[in-house]
Design an enzyme around this catalytic site. Structure first.
Site, PDB file in Angstrom:
ATOM      1  N   GLY A 196       1.151   4.358  10.196  1.00 41.21           N
ATOM      2  CA  GLY A 196       0.655   3.243  10.641  1.00 41.21           C
ATOM      3  C   GLY A 196       1.555   2.006  10.436  1.00 41.21           C
ATOM      4  O   GLY A 196       1.830   0.995  11.307  1.00 41.21           O
ATOM      5  N   GLU A 242       4.681   2.138  12.425  1.00 43.80           N
ATOM      6  CA  GLU A 242       4.215   1.881  13.806  1.00 43.80           C
ATOM      7  C   GLU A 242       4.095   0.430  14.068  1.00 43.80           C
ATOM      8  O   GLU A 242       4.576  -0.184  14.887  1.00 43.80           O
ATOM      9  CB  GLU A 242       3.108   2.764  14.121  1.00 43.80           C
ATOM     10  CG  GLU A 242       3.341   4.237  14.076  1.00 43.80           C
ATOM     11  CD  GLU A 242       2.028   5.227  14.424  1.00 43.80           C
ATOM     12  OE1 GLU A 242       1.364   5.103  13.505  1.00 43.80           O
ATOM     13  OE2 GLU A 242       2.274   5.998  15.477  1.00 43.80           O
ATOM     14  N   GLU A 296       2.707  11.700   9.041  1.00 44.76           N
ATOM     15  CA  GLU A 296       1.395  12.231   9.728  1.00 44.76           C
ATOM     16  C   GLU A 296       1.054  13.695   9.686  1.00 44.76           C
ATOM     17  O   GLU A 296       0.085  14.129   9.339  1.00 44.76           O
ATOM     18  CB  GLU A 296       1.199  11.566  11.173  1.00 44.76           C
ATOM     19  CG  GLU A 296       0.689  10.118  11.103  1.00 44.76           C
ATOM     20  CD  GLU A 296       2.022   9.284  11.115  1.00 44.76           C
ATOM     21  OE1 GLU A 296       3.012   9.305  10.867  1.00 44.76           O
ATOM     22  OE2 GLU A 296       1.397   7.937  11.561  1.00 44.76           O
ATOM     23  N   ALA A 313      -2.125   4.136   8.167  1.00 49.62           N
ATOM     24  CA  ALA A 313      -3.665   3.892   8.308  1.00 49.62           C
ATOM     25  C   ALA A 313      -4.197   4.216   6.926  1.00 49.62           C
ATOM     26  O   ALA A 313      -3.853   5.129   6.076  1.00 49.62           O
ATOM     27  CB  ALA A 313      -3.828   4.895   9.443  1.00 49.62           C
TER      28      ALA A 313
HETATM   29  N1  CO8 Z   1      -4.664   5.142   3.070  1.00 53.08           N
HETATM   30  C1  CO8 Z   1      -5.450   4.917   1.857  1.00 53.08           C
HETATM   31  N2  CO8 Z   1      -5.055   4.722   0.671  1.00 53.08           N
HETATM   32  C2  CO8 Z   1      -3.826   4.605   0.532  1.00 53.08           C
HETATM   33  C3  CO8 Z   1      -2.828   4.719   1.436  1.00 53.08           C
HETATM   34  C4  CO8 Z   1      -3.292   5.229   3.047  1.00 53.08           C
HETATM   35  N3  CO8 Z   1      -2.532   5.163   3.857  1.00 53.08           N
HETATM   36  N4  CO8 Z   1      -1.727   4.711   0.853  1.00 53.08           N
HETATM   37  C5  CO8 Z   1      -1.836   4.454  -0.403  1.00 53.08           C
HETATM   38  N5  CO8 Z   1      -3.327   4.306  -0.852  1.00 53.08           N
HETATM   39  C6  CO8 Z   1      -3.808   4.191  -2.080  1.00 53.08           C
HETATM   40  C7  CO8 Z   1      -3.870   5.202  -2.949  1.00 53.08           C
HETATM   41  O1  CO8 Z   1      -4.869   6.058  -2.525  1.00 53.08           O
HETATM   42  C8  CO8 Z   1      -4.251   4.512  -4.066  1.00 53.08           C
HETATM   43  O2  CO8 Z   1      -5.581   4.126  -4.133  1.00 53.08           O
HETATM   44  P1  CO8 Z   1      -6.521   4.331  -5.689  1.00 53.08           P
HETATM   45  O3  CO8 Z   1      -5.497   3.536  -6.685  1.00 53.08           O
HETATM   46  O4  CO8 Z   1      -7.553   4.112  -5.360  1.00 53.08           O
HETATM   47  O5  CO8 Z   1      -6.072   5.775  -5.933  1.00 53.08           O
HETATM   48  C9  CO8 Z   1      -3.346   3.146  -3.929  1.00 53.08           C
HETATM   49  O6  CO8 Z   1      -3.360   3.057  -2.777  1.00 53.08           O
HETATM   50  C10 CO8 Z   1      -1.828   3.405  -4.652  1.00 53.08           C
HETATM   51  O7  CO8 Z   1      -1.233   4.332  -4.219  1.00 53.08           O
HETATM   52  P2  CO8 Z   1      -0.612   5.527  -4.878  1.00 53.08           P
HETATM   53  O8  CO8 Z   1      -1.228   5.429  -6.267  1.00 53.08           O
HETATM   54  O9  CO8 Z   1      -0.606   6.708  -4.140  1.00 53.08           O
HETATM   55  O10 CO8 Z   1       0.916   4.687  -5.021  1.00 53.08           O
HETATM   56  P3  CO8 Z   1       2.085   5.725  -5.427  1.00 53.08           P
HETATM   57  O11 CO8 Z   1       3.073   4.631  -5.800  1.00 53.08           O
HETATM   58  O12 CO8 Z   1       2.017   6.867  -6.264  1.00 53.08           O
HETATM   59  O13 CO8 Z   1       2.635   6.254  -3.846  1.00 53.08           O
HETATM   60  C11 CO8 Z   1       2.965   6.279  -1.778  1.00 53.08           C
HETATM   61  C12 CO8 Z   1       2.919   5.627  -2.928  1.00 53.08           C
HETATM   62  C13 CO8 Z   1       4.028   7.340  -1.851  1.00 53.08           C
HETATM   63  C14 CO8 Z   1       3.149   5.497  -0.357  1.00 53.08           C
HETATM   64  C15 CO8 Z   1       1.713   7.038  -1.506  1.00 53.08           C
HETATM   65  O14 CO8 Z   1       0.353   6.110  -1.706  1.00 53.08           O
HETATM   66  C16 CO8 Z   1       1.356   7.824  -0.119  1.00 53.08           C
HETATM   67  O15 CO8 Z   1       1.955   8.896   0.227  1.00 53.08           O
HETATM   68  N6  CO8 Z   1       0.546   7.246   0.588  1.00 53.08           N
HETATM   69  C17 CO8 Z   1      -0.002   7.766   2.089  1.00 53.08           C
HETATM   70  C18 CO8 Z   1       1.126   7.531   2.926  1.00 53.08           C
HETATM   71  C19 CO8 Z   1       0.769   8.045   4.356  1.00 53.08           C
HETATM   72  O16 CO8 Z   1       0.807   9.573   4.400  1.00 53.08           O
HETATM   73  N7  CO8 Z   1       0.756   7.476   5.359  1.00 53.08           N
HETATM   74  C20 CO8 Z   1       0.264   7.810   6.762  1.00 53.08           C
HETATM   75  C21 CO8 Z   1      -1.089   7.690   6.902  1.00 53.08           C
HETATM   76  S1  CO8 Z   1      -1.497   8.186   8.162  1.00 53.08           S
HETATM   77  C22 CO8 Z   1      -1.293   7.251   9.305  1.00 53.08           C
HETATM   78  O17 CO8 Z   1      -0.762   6.064   9.155  1.00 53.08           O
HETATM   79  C23 CO8 Z   1      -1.586   7.598  10.747  1.00 53.08           C
HETATM   80  C24 CO8 Z   1      -1.444   6.359  11.859  1.00 53.08           C
HETATM   81  C25 CO8 Z   1      -2.012   6.682  13.077  1.00 53.08           C
HETATM   82  C26 CO8 Z   1      -3.490   6.539  13.375  1.00 53.08           C
HETATM   83  C27 CO8 Z   1      -3.976   6.965  14.564  1.00 53.08           C
HETATM   84  C28 CO8 Z   1      -5.371   6.571  15.099  1.00 53.08           C
HETATM   85  C29 CO8 Z   1      -6.347   6.927  14.099  1.00 53.08           C
END
Ligand code: CO8
Length: 261
Positions: A115, A118, A138, A70
């Protein structure tokens, strides 16, 4: 071949009845924001109602991610009530996929986190590329999976492994995902779509009504009531300091310091 117009999705309707839906927000690793979720809902509804489309394949744009979760920026400001509502909304969309009357295949081409995992778990069959990394991180943000992940992961891999993956937040690589039956198949990136198409064509040789009833019958073996509980708990977590800290730390690119409040 025809295509439908969306801002965050690409959809190809092939003449053979296979539709390919690509989540298309590669600069944010295909993270699911509100607008994208709305489009996904509409696209799946259209697929289910279409007389020409028989199988849907869902994948992510780019070589890095299926869906990295998400959109954490949108999540970070949720109140409890908003969190519960969004969780229920996402669950409804993913339930629409799971309950589609025709097969839906996830082609997991990289990160499938939160997400994203999921979404893949709501599909009927999962094919992972060798670089896939699948997990529910999460808790590292101070929340829990809220789009059905606590329910579907448990059903797919069993309670012990589900608890380990959800409580640690550790992702699994493609080979482990196969071993724990989180995915059906693993293929090299350039071979995964071919397998998805082969499986789709095989399924399409069978009776469409039988496929629809088979999906319903298999789901009946796993029916449970845990989704509502998941949404309520997700909403409660949106009121905590730990949730603000977890999401802020991600957005500020630093390590979270949780206080347990
Ligand atoms: N949300 C928003 N932006 C994201 C997300 C995300 N989940 N994942 C990556 N991005 C963005 C980064 O912020 C970055 O943006 P910018 O260039 O503007 O800084 C861009 O994508 C590229 O990402 P990275 O530079 O971080 O890329 P890396 O190769 O260094 O890392 C990762 C890749 C490891 C995947 C890293 O991006 C990461 O850890 N992402 C988050 C993963 C995460 O925690 N996912 C779970 C999110 S919570 C969720 O999904 C809850 C679901 C249930 C919701 C329920 C109801 C609301």
């Amino acid at each position: 071949m025809t295509s439908s117009i969306y801002e965050h999705l690409l959809i190809e309707h092939q003449d053979d009845g296979i539709s390919i839906l690509t989540i298309n927000r590669p600069d944010k690793l295909n993270a699911l924001n509100h607008a994208l979720l709305d489009e996904l809902d509409r696209a799946v509804e259209e697929f289910d109602k279409s007389e020409n489309a028989s199988v849907l394949i869902i994948t992510g744009a780019g070589e890095k991610a299926f869906v990295a979760g998400a959109d954490i920026k949108e999540l970070s400001s949720l109140t409890g009530a908003e969190g519960e509502k969004l969780s229920a909304r996402g669950q409804a969309i993913f339930n629409r996929i799971e309950n589609a009357s025709k097969p839906v295949i996830a082609l997991i081409n990289g990160y499938a986190l939160g997400g994203g995992a999921e979404l893949a778990m709501a599909c009927h069959i999962r094919i992972a590329t060798e670089n896939a990394l699948i997990g529910l991180p999460e808790v590292s943000l101070g929340i829990i999976p809220g789009y059905g992940g606590t329910q579907r992961l448990t059903k797919l891999v069993g309670k012990s492994k589900a608890l380990e993956l959800i409580l640690t937040g550790n992702p699994v690589k493609a080979d482990e995902a196969l071993q724990i039956q989180l995915v059906n198949h693993v293929r090299q990136a350039d071979e995964a779509m071919e397998l998805a198409l082969t499986l789709a064509k095989k399924m399409m040789q069978n009776g469409p009504v039988a496929l629809s009833k088979a999906i319903q019958a298999v789901h009946a073996a796993y029916s449970s009531n845990g989704f509502a509980k998941e949404a309520v708990l997700f909403g409660q977590l949106c009121e905590t300091d730990d949730f603000r800290e977890g999401t802020s730390a991600f957005l500020e690119k630093r390590k979270a310091e949780f206080k347990g409040k």
